[in-house]
Write a protein that holds these residues in place. Sequence first.
Motif, PDB file in Angstrom:
ATOM      1  N   PRO A 178      57.413  34.453  76.628  1.00 30.81           N
ATOM      2  CA  PRO A 178      58.299  34.235  75.481  1.00 30.81           C
ATOM      3  C   PRO A 178      58.624  32.758  75.296  1.00 30.81           C
ATOM      4  O   PRO A 178      58.764  32.010  76.262  1.00 30.81           O
ATOM      5  CB  PRO A 178      59.549  35.040  75.839  1.00 30.81           C
ATOM      6  CG  PRO A 178      59.529  35.118  77.335  1.00 30.81           C
ATOM      7  CD  PRO A 178      58.090  35.176  77.720  1.00 30.81           C
ATOM      8  N   THR A 179      58.735  32.375  74.041  1.00 23.95           N
ATOM      9  CA  THR A 179      59.195  31.035  73.715  1.00 23.95           C
ATOM     10  C   THR A 179      60.714  30.988  73.762  1.00 23.95           C
ATOM     11  O   THR A 179      61.383  32.020  73.896  1.00 23.95           O
ATOM     12  CB  THR A 179      58.715  30.639  72.315  1.00 23.95           C
ATOM     13  OG1 THR A 179      59.300  31.550  71.369  1.00 23.95           O
ATOM     14  CG2 THR A 179      57.192  30.723  72.219  1.00 23.95           C
ATOM     15  N   THR A 218      62.059  33.110  71.080  1.00 23.39           N
ATOM     16  CA  THR A 218      61.998  34.544  71.379  1.00 23.39           C
ATOM     17  C   THR A 218      63.133  34.967  72.283  1.00 23.39           C
ATOM     18  O   THR A 218      63.783  35.994  72.073  1.00 23.39           O
ATOM     19  CB  THR A 218      60.652  34.879  72.054  1.00 23.39           C
ATOM     20  OG1 THR A 218      59.590  34.485  71.196  1.00 23.39           O
ATOM     21  CG2 THR A 218      60.555  36.367  72.352  1.00 23.39           C
ATOM     22  N   SER A 250      55.967  37.334  73.756  1.00 22.08           N
ATOM     23  CA  SER A 250      55.570  36.762  72.467  1.00 22.08           C
ATOM     24  C   SER A 250      54.260  37.394  72.022  1.00 22.08           C
ATOM     25  O   SER A 250      53.317  37.500  72.815  1.00 22.08           O
ATOM     26  CB  SER A 250      55.400  35.245  72.577  1.00 22.08           C
ATOM     27  OG  SER A 250      56.647  34.609  72.684  1.00 22.08           O
ATOM     28  N   TYR A 251      54.210  37.793  70.755  1.00 23.36           N
ATOM     29  CA  TYR A 251      53.017  38.430  70.207  1.00 23.36           C
ATOM     30  C   TYR A 251      52.167  37.379  69.508  1.00 23.36           C
ATOM     31  O   TYR A 251      52.634  36.703  68.587  1.00 23.36           O
ATOM     32  CB  TYR A 251      53.418  39.522  69.222  1.00 23.36           C
ATOM     33  CG  TYR A 251      52.368  40.573  68.997  1.00 23.36           C
ATOM     34  CD1 TYR A 251      52.240  41.640  69.871  1.00 23.36           C
ATOM     35  CD2 TYR A 251      51.509  40.506  67.896  1.00 23.36           C
ATOM     36  CE1 TYR A 251      51.296  42.627  69.673  1.00 23.36           C
ATOM     37  CE2 TYR A 251      50.554  41.490  67.677  1.00 23.36           C
ATOM     38  CZ  TYR A 251      50.444  42.545  68.577  1.00 23.36           C
ATOM     39  OH  TYR A 251      49.499  43.520  68.377  1.00 23.36           O
TER      40      TYR A 251
END
Length: 439
Positions: free
Chosen positions: A253-254, A257, A283-284
């Motif tokens: 994840p960022t 996110t 994260s997608y």
Amino acid sequence: MSWAWLALVTLVGAGQETDAQALVQQLGAGRYAQREDAAKALEVQGRLALSALRQARESRDPEVRARVAALVERIESSLLVRPTLVRLDYRDHPLAEVVKDLADQTGMKLALAPDGLRRGPLPRITLQEPEPVPFWQALDQLCVVGRLRPSLGPLIFTGASELAAGVALTDNSGRAGPAFVSDHGPFRVRLQRLHYERDLDFDPPDDQGGAAAATEQFQAQIQVMAEPRLLVGLAGALRMTEAVDDLGQSLLPTIETLESGVEIKDFIEFSPGPMVQLPVALSYPDRPGRLIRRLRGVVPLVVAARQPDPLIAPLAGALGKTFRQGNLALTVESIRTDPNDPQVTIDLILHPGSADGAGPFGEEAAAPAFLEHQFEVSDARGRPYLLFPQERSIQAGEVRITLILSPGDGATAPAQLRYYSLTRTRTEVPFTFNDVRMP
């Protein structure tokens, strides 16, 4: 390392209780080096030394008492994070007998749930391994050959004689076992699901310039299970160390996110039993691969288990009385009943002293669900009550607790209350899942 200690370790290798008793006597030896060597040897002996150490808790020698308390705490804490090993040596045995023997071997609650089994006679099974195997592996093998499905939690199905954390075994009905599990010591981490959603907002806030705004959420849901002899709780935020798809793209994840996802702060929150569930923010990618090649992380846990020999308080005539065990004291303030309601309410004051041996009492009293596993109340025939503890106030040196009791199957008036102190430790449970299909 002294020659005396080497000799004592050799003695430990015999693994006999008399050896442990001799070592315990050396804790009060005249020479400091002898006392240190005996303490080291007892710690090496581990589980085999516990019985002799517990018998010495009431020694008249204050140094022996202090050393014994410290050794018991260290040994018990280390055992909390070791897997229970199980012998599998069954050839054409009735399923019910195998389940009972596994429960006897491990000291854990395992039972066939009569309401969840298929009709007809139970099968006979063969289950053999040349060496003892960890509990979770033994349970998996039992479920495969017995065509069973395990359910971890309180044993409250029809016919259960106790309300305790354990494994209820029901008919598998042809379902496959858990697809993604990662075992570490007495812990199992299971990937329950992946969830991805994307929203397009055609009426965004003015500060976004009026353009349609897209938001998305990508999460994994995991479950951390401990052997049912243990209680577990989060001791901080889960840490993801790797998340990558089969195209080599990072799914970690960022910051954005994480800020929009579920926040898990550093805390201790005990679960109602031997498991916790928590989301994992991911994260997608814009162009995702077909698989999550690897999903890896670490879950920090507080692990606890009951100590043997609870403080026992007979409830007949207990009003206003104080019951003691070591430094622990429990006072029964009131017992309230209602002729029109089977519910019973008991008000208690606990003075824990140092009996729990693991930090301030307020740490555990802040979690009523955790206290539920420290108390037991039963009627004169040993039938249990359902407990709903609620702490009323926590002050230095004492905690006031209200127990709300609901009678179990056929239970009559409450006759005995038991309070279990705890052994606790912290640990980190790593997990790895490979080749998970992207949603």
